[in-house]
Design a protein around this motif. Structure first.
Motif, PDB file in Angstrom:
ATOM      1  N   TRP A  31       0.845  -1.190   0.000  1.00 63.64           N
ATOM      2  CA  TRP A  31       0.000   0.000   0.000  1.00 63.64           C
ATOM      3  C   TRP A  31       0.879   1.238   0.000  1.00 63.64           C
ATOM      4  O   TRP A  31       1.941   1.263   0.620  1.00 63.64           O
ATOM      5  CB  TRP A  31      -0.905   0.023   1.221  1.00 63.64           C
ATOM      6  CG  TRP A  31      -1.987  -1.007   1.152  1.00 63.64           C
ATOM      7  CD1 TRP A  31      -1.907  -2.299   1.565  1.00 63.64           C
ATOM      8  CD2 TRP A  31      -3.301  -0.830   0.652  1.00 63.64           C
ATOM      9  NE1 TRP A  31      -3.095  -2.939   1.346  1.00 63.64           N
ATOM     10  CE2 TRP A  31      -3.965  -2.062   0.789  1.00 63.64           C
ATOM     11  CE3 TRP A  31      -3.974   0.247   0.088  1.00 63.64           C
ATOM     12  CZ2 TRP A  31      -5.284  -2.243   0.382  1.00 63.64           C
ATOM     13  CZ3 TRP A  31      -5.293   0.076  -0.300  1.00 63.64           C
ATOM     14  CH2 TRP A  31      -5.931  -1.157  -0.157  1.00 63.64           C
ATOM     15  N   LEU A  63      -2.934  -2.254   7.201  1.00 61.00           N
ATOM     16  CA  LEU A  63      -3.579  -2.815   6.017  1.00 61.00           C
ATOM     17  C   LEU A  63      -3.051  -4.207   5.715  1.00 61.00           C
ATOM     18  O   LEU A  63      -1.854  -4.460   5.773  1.00 61.00           O
ATOM     19  CB  LEU A  63      -3.376  -1.894   4.820  1.00 61.00           C
ATOM     20  CG  LEU A  63      -4.059  -0.541   4.980  1.00 61.00           C
ATOM     21  CD1 LEU A  63      -3.589   0.425   3.927  1.00 61.00           C
ATOM     22  CD2 LEU A  63      -5.567  -0.705   4.933  1.00 61.00           C
ATOM     23  N   ARG A 101     -17.557   1.124   4.532  1.00 62.61           N
ATOM     24  CA  ARG A 101     -16.128   1.138   4.858  1.00 62.61           C
ATOM     25  C   ARG A 101     -15.900   0.176   6.021  1.00 62.61           C
ATOM     26  O   ARG A 101     -16.721   0.095   6.937  1.00 62.61           O
ATOM     27  CB  ARG A 101     -15.671   2.537   5.257  1.00 62.61           C
ATOM     28  CG  ARG A 101     -16.086   3.647   4.309  1.00 62.61           C
ATOM     29  CD  ARG A 101     -15.409   3.547   2.968  1.00 62.61           C
ATOM     30  NE  ARG A 101     -15.824   4.645   2.099  1.00 62.61           N
ATOM     31  CZ  ARG A 101     -16.278   4.479   0.873  1.00 62.61           C
ATOM     32  NH1 ARG A 101     -16.416   3.274   0.366  1.00 62.61           N
ATOM     33  NH2 ARG A 101     -16.602   5.508   0.135  1.00 62.61           N
ATOM     34  N   ALA A 120      -9.776  -1.037   9.473  1.00 66.02           N
ATOM     35  CA  ALA A 120      -8.618  -1.922   9.298  1.00 66.02           C
ATOM     36  C   ALA A 120      -8.096  -2.436  10.632  1.00 66.02           C
ATOM     37  O   ALA A 120      -7.326  -3.389  10.662  1.00 66.02           O
ATOM     38  CB  ALA A 120      -7.513  -1.181   8.550  1.00 66.02           C
ATOM     39  N   VAL A 162      -7.693   3.887  10.141  1.00 64.81           N
ATOM     40  CA  VAL A 162      -7.804   3.547   8.722  1.00 64.81           C
ATOM     41  C   VAL A 162      -9.051   2.721   8.432  1.00 64.81           C
ATOM     42  O   VAL A 162      -9.372   1.792   9.170  1.00 64.81           O
ATOM     43  CB  VAL A 162      -6.553   2.768   8.253  1.00 64.81           C
ATOM     44  CG1 VAL A 162      -6.670   2.348   6.789  1.00 64.81           C
ATOM     45  CG2 VAL A 162      -5.285   3.591   8.463  1.00 64.81           C
ATOM     46  N   ARG A 206     -11.085   0.721   4.966  1.00 63.39           N
ATOM     47  CA  ARG A 206     -10.996   0.297   3.565  1.00 63.39           C
ATOM     48  C   ARG A 206     -12.383   0.304   2.966  1.00 63.39           C
ATOM     49  O   ARG A 206     -13.358  -0.023   3.629  1.00 63.39           O
ATOM     50  CB  ARG A 206     -10.418  -1.113   3.464  1.00 63.39           C
ATOM     51  CG  ARG A 206      -8.917  -1.088   3.589  1.00 63.39           C
ATOM     52  CD  ARG A 206      -8.258  -2.394   3.288  1.00 63.39           C
ATOM     53  NE  ARG A 206      -8.628  -3.001   2.024  1.00 63.39           N
ATOM     54  CZ  ARG A 206      -8.313  -4.258   1.716  1.00 63.39           C
ATOM     55  NH1 ARG A 206      -7.656  -5.007   2.562  1.00 63.39           N
ATOM     56  NH2 ARG A 206      -8.669  -4.758   0.557  1.00 63.39           N
ATOM     57  N   ALA A 216      -8.046   2.728   0.560  1.00 64.87           N
ATOM     58  CA  ALA A 216      -8.264   2.938   1.987  1.00 64.87           C
ATOM     59  C   ALA A 216      -8.137   4.436   2.267  1.00 64.87           C
ATOM     60  O   ALA A 216      -7.611   5.197   1.439  1.00 64.87           O
ATOM     61  CB  ALA A 216      -7.236   2.147   2.798  1.00 64.87           C
ATOM     62  N   CYS A 258      -7.004   7.155   5.512  1.00 68.10           N
ATOM     63  CA  CYS A 258      -6.496   7.358   6.861  1.00 68.10           C
ATOM     64  C   CYS A 258      -7.087   8.658   7.383  1.00 68.10           C
ATOM     65  O   CYS A 258      -6.785   9.740   6.861  1.00 68.10           O
ATOM     66  CB  CYS A 258      -4.970   7.415   6.882  1.00 68.10           C
ATOM     67  SG  CYS A 258      -4.319   7.688   8.557  1.00 68.10           S
TER      68      CYS A 258
END
Length: 109
Positions: free
Chosen positions: A7, A27, A55, A58, A85, A87, A96, A98
């Motif tokens: 990532w 992640l 969403r 994570a 975070v 995803r 994703a 943050c």
């Protein structure tokens, strides 16, 4: 900024010097399943509301609706838990976000 999971912070033309994310380690690697429960926003479901997109956190796998949805429950989860975070669960999206560092995260090349 790449990490072992592949990532990276997405390029941002508005910030030519770029941005970093201190949470890439949260992640999962490419193809790894996301932790967590069902793909529904249970907070919206309990109220009889619909959502736009979902969403998944994570850190703990909590599923909440996106900021374009009425409840904004993914963001609420971040505020209450401090988990940084999420995803996207949309089948046509692989990114994703943050909340802490305010950056999109995408799979590296």
């Amino acid at each position: 900024m790449a990490d072992d999971a592949g990532w990276v912070v997405a390029p941002d033309g508005g910030r030519p010097r770029g941005r970093a994310c201190a949470h890439l380690d949260l992640l999962a690697g490419p193809g790894a399943p996301l932790p967590g429960g069902p793909a529904v926003c249970s907070a919206c479901e309990a109220r009889g509301w619909t959502w736009v997109r979902l969403r998944r956190c994570a850190t703990c796998g909590h599923v909440g609706c996106c900021d374009s949805s009425r409840g904004r429950h993914a963001y609420d989860h971040h505020v209450l838990s401090g988990h940084p975070v999420v995803r996207s669960l949309a089948s046509d999206e692989d990114w994703a976000w943050c909340f802490v560092d305010e950056v999109f995260l995408v799979r590296g090349a």
